[in-house]
Design an enzyme around this catalytic site. Structure first.
Site, PDB file in Angstrom:
ATOM      1  CD  GLU A 328      -2.850  -1.312   2.324  1.00 42.85           C
ATOM      2  OE1 GLU A 328      -2.857  -0.440   3.204  1.00 42.85           O
ATOM      3  OE2 GLU A 328      -3.539  -2.338   2.397  1.00 42.85           O
ATOM      4  CD  GLU A 420      -4.017  -5.788   3.496  1.00 42.69           C
ATOM      5  OE1 GLU A 420      -4.915  -5.018   3.923  1.00 42.69           O
ATOM      6  OE2 GLU A 420      -2.815  -5.590   3.689  1.00 42.69           O
TER       7      GLU A 420
END
Ligand code: CA
Length: 555
Positions: A328, A420
């Site tokens: 991320e 995720e």
């Protein structure tokens, strides 16, 4: 994501806004199949304006500022097929995110990058119905202008995924895992869950997720939650994750898949008892860390070496890992992303080089999970591209535009996974609507907070979802002649013909067990002219059966 010690609600809102995004600018020379002016749509809580020139039609829609504000247009498709959706917009005030809803399905987020003029973006390829289809943009975050929606003819994505890992010295276990992932891609979806809530998911869904996710955050000197004399302090500790992951892998007889991310606590500390991996919890400067000779560089190498020691425990145990460092990054909320793409990529290359060439860790499959093009280290350094998906509670939408964005980033050459997730995307829709995420990995207790128990049951009992109890979804192997699927000639030279195009996938495997050809397209022939002489296995997959043929090539 995300962690652990901040409130789930806060996380959700942060990630919903910032994370699950998609966007590319678009230059289109074809004629659209259909277009609709935003200002002619069904408008709720928004205004039509004409003050910024250059729009199409009679104006544009502005004033998306409340969550109930929306624009719905109808677009007509001549036949049921995949179409590319293009949205013309203007967003001079910065990057903005809005929700996109196709034919009243679930919402997915679209990021509209900052622009200085009217701009077209691709918002994904969607299976549209023959006749009318509704497209809705619903306000999520940020004021911007929308001018027009268009659809263009588009084929489904074409996957030409590379047959090998980026590390040529990958261990046989890593190669074998990669071949397994390749062989299931676009026909099955592999289930995954973080270590946290793993047993709960198993008890609800009745089956065991095939992937188990862990974190290395304890294994560096900067770990900020070490407990000493009744208070948090900094320090390395072994929380048992590594042993637990190895033991679990062995308990599955190698059918289980281990993944690790690394919430890398600031190498230079910060405040003990805080999440120093967050940009706002540390002053650590990644731009200095990527310059050799600096103190910061010494510290990151120290930490990488510390993680290398743990990764090596897996290597000597024969355990391959889906390894997902610097996750991320493009969100910039972690320190490794705080200074922009260049420093982050430089750090990635340091990690890759140090682990691969210095520590000789060859059991790693390199996973990257941030979708921005300018942050991408490139296909030469990444095996799997991921998207971390938090579209909101009970939203099982397949996140097609995020999938297509990553597809485009990798040029269709890499596996794509939902690395995720909060809600688990509907597996049948993922496969039918061309967002065939290789795997999903539900995050901690969000799996029960953001999925209904019935949805978890539906996912884990879906025959297209692979679990430890259903690891291959191939129930039957049929060998010998089959009336539907035949190959000829055999022995073959330049080409073999294949009868029966109604299959899920066909692959050719050499005697080393390597896939030398694989496609999900309905081909009727396979070029064999460049194959070395010898025996091959041709597997034709249909539903849960594989039809297996021995093929001799004599060139
Ligand atoms: Ca317009």
């Amino acid at each position: 994501m995300k962690i652990l010690n901040i409130s789930t609600k806060l996380q959700q809102s942060i990630f919903f806004v910032l994370l699950c995004v998609s966007q590319f600018t678009f230059a289109q020379t074809e004629t659209p199949v259909d277009s609709a002016e935003a200002e002619k749509g069904i408008l709720t809580g928004v205004n039509v304006s004409s003050s910024v020139s250059g729009y199409s039609g009679t104006g544009y829609v502005t004033g998306l500022d409340k969550s109930t504000d929306k624009i719905t247009v109808t677009l007509n498709a001549p036949v049921k097929a995949f179409y590319l959706l293009v949205i013309r917009y203007n967003s001079t005030g910065g990057d903005k995110t809005q929700n996109l809803i196709v034919n009243n399905g679930g919402a997915s987020s679209v990021v509209f990058l900052k622009t200085s003029k009217w701009t077209d973006i691709e918002a994904g390829k969607y299976l549209l119905n023959a006749g009318s289809n509704t497209i809705t943009i619903q306000s999520s975050w940020g004021w911007m202008d929308i001018d027009k929606f268009s659809i263009y003819n588009a084929a489904k994505n074409i996957y030409s995924i590379v047959p090998d890992l980026v590390n040529p010295n990958a261990t046989k276990e890593a190669k074998s895992l990669y071949q397994f992932l390749l062989s299931k891609f676009n026909s099955k979806i592999i289930s995954g869950q973080t270590n946290s809530s793993y047993n709960e998911v198993k008890s609800i869904g009745g089956q065991s997720p095939m992937i188990k996710g862990f974190d290395f955050q304890h294994y560096t000197q900067g770990y900020a939650y070490k407990w000493s004399n009744g208070a948090h302090t900094f320090g390395w500790e072994d929380d048992g994750s590594v042993k637990q992951a190895i033991d679990w892998y062995k308990s599955t007889a190698g059918k289980g898949i281990v993944t690790f991310q690394w919430h890398w606590h600031s190498p230079s500390g910060g405040k003990a008892g805080t999440n120093t991996f967050y940009t706002n919890q540390t002053t650590f400067d990644v731009t200095k860390a990527v310059q050799s000779g600096t103190i910061e560089n010494t510290l990151v190498l120290r930490d990488i070496d510390s993680i290398a020691t743990q990764l090596n425990r897996f290597q000597v145990s024969g355990v391959p890992i889906l390894w997902r460092p610097l996750h991320e990054a493009g969100g910039t909320w972690f320190w490794w992303g705080a200074k922009g793409p260049k420093a982050c990529k430089d750090l990635y290359f340091i990690i890759y080089d140090r682990l691969t060439n210095f520590h000789h860790l060859n059991n790693l499959i390199w996973v990257w999970s941030t979708p921005e093009a300018d942050w991408y280290p490139g296909n030469n350094f990444i095996d799997i591209l991921g998207h971390d998906s938090y579209p909101g509670v009970y939203n099982y939408d397949i996140q097609k535009n995020s999938f297509d964005r990553i597809y485009k980033l990798s040029e269709g050459k890499k596996l794509i996974a939902m690395t995720e997730n909060g809600p688990i995307p509907n597996p049948d829709e993922c496969l039918a609507l061309d967002a065939p995420w290789s795997y999903f990995m539900s995050w901690s207790d969000l799996v029960t907070a953001q999925n209904s128990n019935q949805h978890i049951i539906d996912v884990f009992t879906n025959p297209n979802v692979l679990t430890l109890e259903n690891p291959t979804a191939v129930n039957e192997i049929k060998t010998g002649k089959n009336p539907v699927y035949q190959i000829f000639p055999n022995p073959a030279q330049d080409e073999i013909s294949l009868t029966g195009s109604d299959f899920d996938r066909v692959e050719v495997i050499n005697m080393k067990g390597r896939i030398v050809f694989s496609t999900t397209k309905p081909v009727s022939s396979i070029q064999t002219g460049k194959y070395s002489n010898g025996m091959y296995i041709v597997n034709v997959y249909k539903d849960q059966t594989v039809f297996q043929h021995k093929l001799i090539v004599r060139n």
